[in-house]
Scaffold this motif. Structure first.
Motif, short mmCIF file in Angstrom:
data_model
loop_
_atom_site.label_atom_id
_atom_site.label_comp_id
_atom_site.label_asym_id
_atom_site.label_seq_id
_atom_site.Cartn_x
_atom_site.Cartn_y
_atom_site.Cartn_z
N LYS A 252 0.83 -1.20 0.00
CA LYS A 252 0.00 0.00 0.00
C LYS A 252 0.87 1.25 0.00
N GLU A 253 0.46 2.23 -0.81
CA GLU A 253 1.17 3.50 -0.90
C GLU A 253 0.35 4.62 -0.26
N PRO A 254 1.00 5.52 0.49
CA PRO A 254 0.28 6.68 1.01
C PRO A 254 -0.12 7.62 -0.12
N GLN A 255 -1.18 8.36 0.08
CA GLN A 255 -1.64 9.32 -0.92
C GLN A 255 -0.59 10.40 -1.12
N GLN A 256 -0.24 10.68 -2.38
CA GLN A 256 0.73 11.72 -2.67
C GLN A 256 0.06 13.08 -2.57
N ALA A 257 0.59 13.95 -1.70
CA ALA A 257 -0.05 15.23 -1.43
C ALA A 257 0.51 16.37 -2.26
N GLN A 258 1.75 16.23 -2.76
CA GLN A 258 2.36 17.32 -3.51
C GLN A 258 3.36 16.75 -4.51
#
Length: 463
Positions: A252-258
């Motif tokens: 699982k990958e964290p949501q990319q914020a920037q």
């Protein structure tokens, strides 16, 4: 790497292209039957008596993403070890027998699977079945074989990655920038540190965990009688016990914020290059099929949008490549978390900001207006003709069936997927461009020729 999975991409004849554009694509389904052995091995059989040829493959659900920390490169190492000899077929016999009968064999390692195949005259099928069963049941994993193949893998890494222009960019840096989770970020080919630290016990355990019948899909396509071959499969593979237990991995990958931006230097490159990547959708969704087609529109061939813009019109680039699954494979290999990525090798009189702007200009144009009916027909025609060409060989059909079984759970999906790609429309292309190819989700690397400039020492010896 002994073999890299690449779909055969050839243009169809003008007559075929015209007919595909004029009417719905109708492709004869690949006939198949399937069954499962008591030890859990899935078996796919597909008869084709056109030519006296057969292709057998073993696909194992293990790739770079399955490797524990400290064991990067183990999946790729076994791609080589599987040809180093087994209990009844010592080193060299496998290739000697297959090639002696006029056949070919090879293998490839991917992020989520490892694929082995032999294409031989059909009267040799039982021989290759025996060879495959012997290495699955009793591979000769010795200290000498392990050390030998570690050296081979390391030399391959030097040749293909470390000492190749843009090699580190494409096969190490791009993934490490785009992914936060080590399972997705580390290179499939592995690291010298992990390979040199490998012990024989670790390597043997990896084989026991992943090279077991329950983790294998056996696919046979070509000139044979299923009624005769099924008992042969039971004879050679049915008795092989399962060993070890595959480890559960979290990808699982964290949501990319920037956005993420980085500048690197490549001492072997003669020209600057730029990569742009975005995280893609789940496989099998409508967005997956739409983003695949968008990748074809932007990157595939000299008629693609980005080739025409950057190479032909603005004359700022020499090479453009990319799409869903790039650079590790293609949409056929894609499994989320995965990337939609592109590479542009550009001229010294251009700059990265200009290249990024031209790429985004093409993406924004699709977001705003979609594509014309004529463009969509041309895109679908090219895609369908490529798909049909893949199905012309026993190896091509073998891969389609095996990958459909692995990724979708059903070999029959190999017969239905083309229609899903052909069902994509202009609105779908607009939507996925707007959803996935955004500035906030962008990962960009500028790769400049030469070594980085030396740091200037500050007063007092501080830097």
């Amino acid at each position: 790497m002994r073999f890299q999975f690449v779909a055969v991409t050839l243009l169809a004849s003008f007559g075929l292209a015209a007919s595909l554009a004029a009417q719905a694509v109708s492709v004869p389904p690949i006939p198949f039957s399937e069954f499962k052995l008591n030890n859990g091995m899935r078996v796919i059989l597909s008869e084709d008596h056109t030519l006296p040829v057969v292709t057998e493959s073993m696909l194992f659900a293990v790739g770079g993403r399955n490797e524990p920390r400290g064991q990067s490169g183990f999946a790729h190492l076994f791609e080589h070890l599987m040809f180093e000899g087994s209990a009844h077929a010592p080193k060299g016999m496998f290739d000697h027998l297959v090639e002696g009968y006029g056949g070919t064999d090879n293998a490839s390692t991917h992020e989520d699977y490892t694929f082995y195949f032999e294409s031989v005259p059909s009267n040799v099928l039982e021989t290759v079945m025996w060879l495959d069963a012997d290495r699955l049941s009793a591979l000769d994993v010795t200290q000498a074989a392990m050390q030998n193949q570690i050296k081979v893998v390391e030399e391959e890494k030097r040749l293909r990655v470390n000492n190749s222009p843009y090699g580190p960019l494409m096969y190490v840096d791009l993934q490490q920038q785009a992914f936060a989770n080590w399972q997705n970020a580390h290179p499939v080919i592995g690291s010298f540190k992990d390979l040199n630290a490998a012990t024989l016990a670790q390597v043997r355990q990896f084989f026991d965990d992943y090279y077991a019948p329950r983790n294998c899909i056996l696919t046979i396509v070509g000139d044979f009688d299923s009624a005769q071959v099924k008992p042969m499969v039971e004879k050679y593979f049915g008795w092989i016990p399962n060993r070890g237990k595959p480890l559960a991995v979290n990808t699982k990958e964290p949501q990319q914020a920037q956005p993420r931006r980085q500048t690197l230097h490549d001492a072997l490159a003669k020209l600057p290059a730029l990569t742009m990547s975005w995280h893609g959708p789940e496989r099998g969704t409508r967005d997956f099929y739409a983003l695949t087609m968008l990748g074809q529109l932007l990157f595939s061939g000299q008629g693609s949008r980005l080739y025409q813009s950057l190479v032909k019109d603005h004359k700022v680039a020499l090479q453009v490549d990319g799409g869903l699954g790039f650079p590790m494979g293609s949409y056929r290999d894609y499994l989320a978390p995965g990337l939609f990525a592109g590479l542009v090798v550009y001229k010294p009189n251009a700059n990265a900001q200009q290249i990024e702007g031209l790429v985004m200009q093409q993406i924004h144009q699709i977001e705003a207006t979609g594509v014309s009916t004529e463009t969509l027909h041309r895109l679908q025609t090219k895609f369908a003709s490529d798909w049909i060409r893949v199905q012309q060989t026993t190896l091509g059909r073998n891969q389609l069936l095996a990958l459909a079984t692995l990724f979708d759970g059903r070999p029959g999906d190999a017969n239905t997927e083309l229609a899903k790609f052909m069902d994509i429309n202009s609105n779908d292309l607009e939507r996925v461009a707007q959803t996935y190819l955004t500035s906030a989700r962008l990962n960009l690397i500028v790769d400049l020729p030469g070594k980085p400039a030396a740091k200037t020492a500050a007063p007092g010896g501080q830097q």
